[in-house]
Scaffold this motif. Sequence first.
Motif, PDB file in Angstrom:
ATOM      1  N   GLU A  48       0.834  -1.197   0.000  1.00 56.11           N
ATOM      2  CA  GLU A  48       0.000   0.000   0.000  1.00 56.11           C
ATOM      3  C   GLU A  48       0.875   1.255   0.000  1.00 56.11           C
ATOM      4  O   GLU A  48       0.648   2.186  -0.776  1.00 56.11           O
ATOM      5  N   MET A  49       1.905   1.270   0.845  1.00 54.31           N
ATOM      6  CA  MET A  49       2.773   2.449   0.963  1.00 54.31           C
ATOM      7  C   MET A  49       3.544   2.749  -0.322  1.00 54.31           C
ATOM      8  O   MET A  49       3.708   3.918  -0.677  1.00 54.31           O
ATOM      9  N   VAL A  50       4.026   1.720  -1.003  1.00 54.77           N
ATOM     10  CA  VAL A  50       4.781   1.976  -2.242  1.00 54.77           C
ATOM     11  C   VAL A  50       3.858   2.301  -3.412  1.00 54.77           C
ATOM     12  O   VAL A  50       4.318   2.694  -4.475  1.00 54.77           O
ATOM     13  N   GLY A  51       2.559   2.123  -3.221  1.00 62.30           N
ATOM     14  CA  GLY A  51       1.599   2.452  -4.268  1.00 62.30           C
ATOM     15  C   GLY A  51       1.284   1.296  -5.197  1.00 62.30           C
ATOM     16  O   GLY A  51       0.545   1.453  -6.168  1.00 62.30           O
ATOM     17  N   LEU A  52       1.825   0.112  -4.897  1.00 63.34           N
ATOM     18  CA  LEU A  52       1.612  -1.033  -5.789  1.00 63.34           C
ATOM     19  C   LEU A  52       0.171  -1.536  -5.721  1.00 63.34           C
ATOM     20  O   LEU A  52      -0.400  -1.912  -6.740  1.00 63.34           O
ATOM     21  N   LYS A  53      -0.425  -1.491  -4.536  1.00 57.18           N
ATOM     22  CA  LYS A  53      -1.800  -1.978  -4.363  1.00 57.18           C
ATOM     23  C   LYS A  53      -2.784  -1.222  -5.265  1.00 57.18           C
ATOM     24  O   LYS A  53      -3.743  -1.789  -5.758  1.00 57.18           O
ATOM     25  N   ALA A  54      -2.519   0.060  -5.490  1.00 51.53           N
ATOM     26  CA  ALA A  54      -3.412   0.896  -6.302  1.00 51.53           C
ATOM     27  C   ALA A  54      -3.157   0.747  -7.808  1.00 51.53           C
ATOM     28  O   ALA A  54      -3.916   1.263  -8.617  1.00 51.53           O
ATOM     29  N   LYS A  55      -2.103   0.045  -8.165  1.00 48.00           N
ATOM     30  CA  LYS A  55      -1.744  -0.114  -9.580  1.00 48.00           C
ATOM     31  C   LYS A  55      -2.596  -1.197 -10.252  1.00 48.00           C
ATOM     32  O   LYS A  55      -3.159  -2.067  -9.599  1.00 48.00           O
ATOM     33  N   SER A  56      -2.604  -1.155 -11.563  1.00 47.86           N
ATOM     34  CA  SER A  56      -3.321  -2.154 -12.348  1.00 47.86           C
ATOM     35  C   SER A  56      -2.638  -3.514 -12.205  1.00 47.86           C
ATOM     36  O   SER A  56      -1.457  -3.591 -11.848  1.00 47.86           O
ATOM     37  N   THR A  57      -3.372  -4.568 -12.515  1.00 40.78           N
ATOM     38  CA  THR A  57      -2.797  -5.910 -12.492  1.00 40.78           C
ATOM     39  C   THR A  57      -1.604  -5.974 -13.441  1.00 40.78           C
ATOM     40  O   THR A  57      -0.598  -6.616 -13.135  1.00 40.78           O
ATOM     41  N   GLU A  58      -1.688  -5.278 -14.560  1.00 41.82           N
ATOM     42  CA  GLU A  58      -0.581  -5.263 -15.527  1.00 41.82           C
ATOM     43  C   GLU A  58       0.693  -4.687 -14.892  1.00 41.82           C
ATOM     44  O   GLU A  58       1.782  -5.240 -15.044  1.00 41.82           O
ATOM     45  N   ASP A  59       0.558  -3.572 -14.153  1.00 40.35           N
ATOM     46  CA  ASP A  59       1.719  -2.967 -13.491  1.00 40.35           C
ATOM     47  C   ASP A  59       2.244  -3.860 -12.365  1.00 40.35           C
ATOM     48  O   ASP A  59       3.456  -3.944 -12.147  1.00 40.35           O
ATOM     49  N   VAL A  60       1.340  -4.516 -11.641  1.00 36.99           N
ATOM     50  CA  VAL A  60       1.761  -5.431 -10.573  1.00 36.99           C
ATOM     51  C   VAL A  60       2.567  -6.583 -11.178  1.00 36.99           C
ATOM     52  O   VAL A  60       3.584  -7.003 -10.622  1.00 36.99           O
ATOM     53  N   LYS A  61       2.137  -7.053 -12.332  1.00 37.59           N
ATOM     54  CA  LYS A  61       2.871  -8.134 -13.004  1.00 37.59           C
ATOM     55  C   LYS A  61       4.243  -7.648 -13.479  1.00 37.59           C
ATOM     56  O   LYS A  61       5.221  -8.401 -13.430  1.00 37.59           O
ATOM     57  N   LYS A  62       4.346  -6.387 -13.890  1.00 40.52           N
ATOM     58  CA  LYS A  62       5.658  -5.825 -14.258  1.00 40.52           C
ATOM     59  C   LYS A  62       6.571  -5.833 -13.029  1.00 40.52           C
ATOM     60  O   LYS A  62       7.752  -6.176 -13.134  1.00 40.52           O
ATOM     61  N   ALA A  63       6.021  -5.446 -11.879  1.00 38.90           N
ATOM     62  CA  ALA A  63       6.801  -5.440 -10.632  1.00 38.90           C
ATOM     63  C   ALA A  63       7.254  -6.857 -10.291  1.00 38.90           C
ATOM     64  O   ALA A  63       8.391  -7.073  -9.871  1.00 38.90           O
ATOM     65  N   PHE A  64       6.370  -7.827 -10.495  1.00 36.69           N
ATOM     66  CA  PHE A  64       6.725  -9.227 -10.251  1.00 36.69           C
ATOM     67  C   PHE A  64       7.958  -9.615 -11.067  1.00 36.69           C
ATOM     68  O   PHE A  64       8.887 -10.226 -10.554  1.00 36.69           O
ATOM     69  N   HIS A  65       7.964  -9.234 -12.330  1.00 42.56           N
ATOM     70  CA  HIS A  65       9.071  -9.616 -13.207  1.00 42.56           C
ATOM     71  C   HIS A  65      10.387  -8.945 -12.805  1.00 42.56           C
ATOM     72  O   HIS A  65      11.460  -9.514 -13.015  1.00 42.56           O
ATOM     73  N   VAL A  66      10.308  -7.758 -12.193  1.00 44.36           N
ATOM     74  CA  VAL A  66      11.507  -7.121 -11.649  1.00 44.36           C
ATOM     75  C   VAL A  66      12.040  -7.960 -10.480  1.00 44.36           C
ATOM     76  O   VAL A  66      13.242  -8.168 -10.337  1.00 44.36           O
ATOM     77  N   LEU A  67      11.133  -8.466  -9.643  1.00 45.26           N
ATOM     78  CA  LEU A  67      11.525  -9.226  -8.452  1.00 45.26           C
ATOM     79  C   LEU A  67      11.957 -10.658  -8.779  1.00 45.26           C
ATOM     80  O   LEU A  67      12.681 -11.276  -8.005  1.00 45.26           O
ATOM     81  N   ASP A  68      11.512 -11.180  -9.916  1.00 44.92           N
ATOM     82  CA  ASP A  68      11.879 -12.534 -10.344  1.00 44.92           C
ATOM     83  C   ASP A  68      13.291 -12.491 -10.946  1.00 44.92           C
ATOM     84  O   ASP A  68      13.475 -12.502 -12.159  1.00 44.92           O
ATOM     85  N   ALA A  69      14.285 -12.435 -10.071  1.00 45.93           N
ATOM     86  CA  ALA A  69      15.677 -12.189 -10.483  1.00 45.93           C
ATOM     87  C   ALA A  69      16.204 -13.206 -11.489  1.00 45.93           C
ATOM     88  O   ALA A  69      16.924 -12.856 -12.414  1.00 45.93           O
ATOM     89  N   ASP A  70      15.845 -14.478 -11.329  1.00 40.54           N
ATOM     90  CA  ASP A  70      16.379 -15.500 -12.245  1.00 40.54           C
ATOM     91  C   ASP A  70      15.481 -15.738 -13.460  1.00 40.54           C
ATOM     92  O   ASP A  70      15.739 -16.614 -14.271  1.00 40.54           O
ATOM     93  N   LYS A  71      14.410 -14.945 -13.561  1.00 39.91           N
ATOM     94  CA  LYS A  71      13.480 -15.004 -14.710  1.00 39.91           C
ATOM     95  C   LYS A  71      12.877 -16.399 -14.917  1.00 39.91           C
ATOM     96  O   LYS A  71      12.613 -16.812 -16.039  1.00 39.91           O
ATOM     97  N   SER A  72      12.620 -17.100 -13.799  1.00 37.91           N
ATOM     98  CA  SER A  72      12.047 -18.448 -13.868  1.00 37.91           C
ATOM     99  C   SER A  72      10.527 -18.433 -13.994  1.00 37.91           C
ATOM    100  O   SER A  72       9.914 -19.459 -14.251  1.00 37.91           O
ATOM    101  N   GLY A  73       9.923 -17.260 -13.806  1.00 40.70           N
ATOM    102  CA  GLY A  73       8.467 -17.179 -13.808  1.00 40.70           C
ATOM    103  C   GLY A  73       7.893 -17.340 -12.414  1.00 40.70           C
ATOM    104  O   GLY A  73       6.675 -17.317 -12.226  1.00 40.70           O
ATOM    105  N   PHE A  74       8.770 -17.481 -11.431  1.00 39.82           N
ATOM    106  CA  PHE A  74       8.359 -17.617 -10.031  1.00 39.82           C
ATOM    107  C   PHE A  74       9.310 -16.823  -9.152  1.00 39.82           C
ATOM    108  O   PHE A  74      10.476 -16.636  -9.500  1.00 39.82           O
ATOM    109  N   ILE A  75       8.797 -16.389  -7.998  1.00 38.52           N
ATOM    110  CA  ILE A  75       9.664 -15.822  -6.968  1.00 38.52           C
ATOM    111  C   ILE A  75       9.838 -16.924  -5.931  1.00 38.52           C
ATOM    112  O   ILE A  75       8.899 -17.294  -5.230  1.00 38.52           O
ATOM    113  N   GLU A  76      11.041 -17.495  -5.900  1.00 42.54           N
ATOM    114  CA  GLU A  76      11.343 -18.563  -4.968  1.00 42.54           C
ATOM    115  C   GLU A  76      11.749 -17.961  -3.622  1.00 42.54           C
ATOM    116  O   GLU A  76      12.023 -16.763  -3.525  1.00 42.54           O
TER     117      GLU A  76
END
Length: 109
Positions: free
Chosen positions: A32-60
């Motif tokens: 909520e504080m970083v503003g991600l909760k208010a973003k579209s699902t598309e933007d949240v998925k972009k954030a996911f891909h930033v966090l998925d460091a090994d690009k496996s499609g999952f955050i382990e």
Amino acid sequence: MAMNSILNADDIKKALDTFKAADSFDHKKFFEMVGLKAKSTEDVKKAFHVLDADKSGFIEEEELKFMLKGFATDGRDLTDKETKAFLLAADKDGDGKIGVDEFAALVHE
């Protein structure tokens, strides 16, 4: 893509400062504080891909520990307790990792 191309850098800094202490991380408040909760699902998925460091499609679990560094390089590591709690909250199918849809659902809870 960097997280600050999706979110406001000042919001990220404030959120990271709020959860600076070990074992203080609360994913709902953080998203909520970083503003991600208010973003579209598309933007949240972009954030996911930033966090998925090994690009496996999952955050382990190992990537999850360093999640705050995905928001800013000076973010701290999550403690083992925080990492396990976050994984438990997000991993709805019980496979031990967070998929993009699980991440989006968690952010928008």
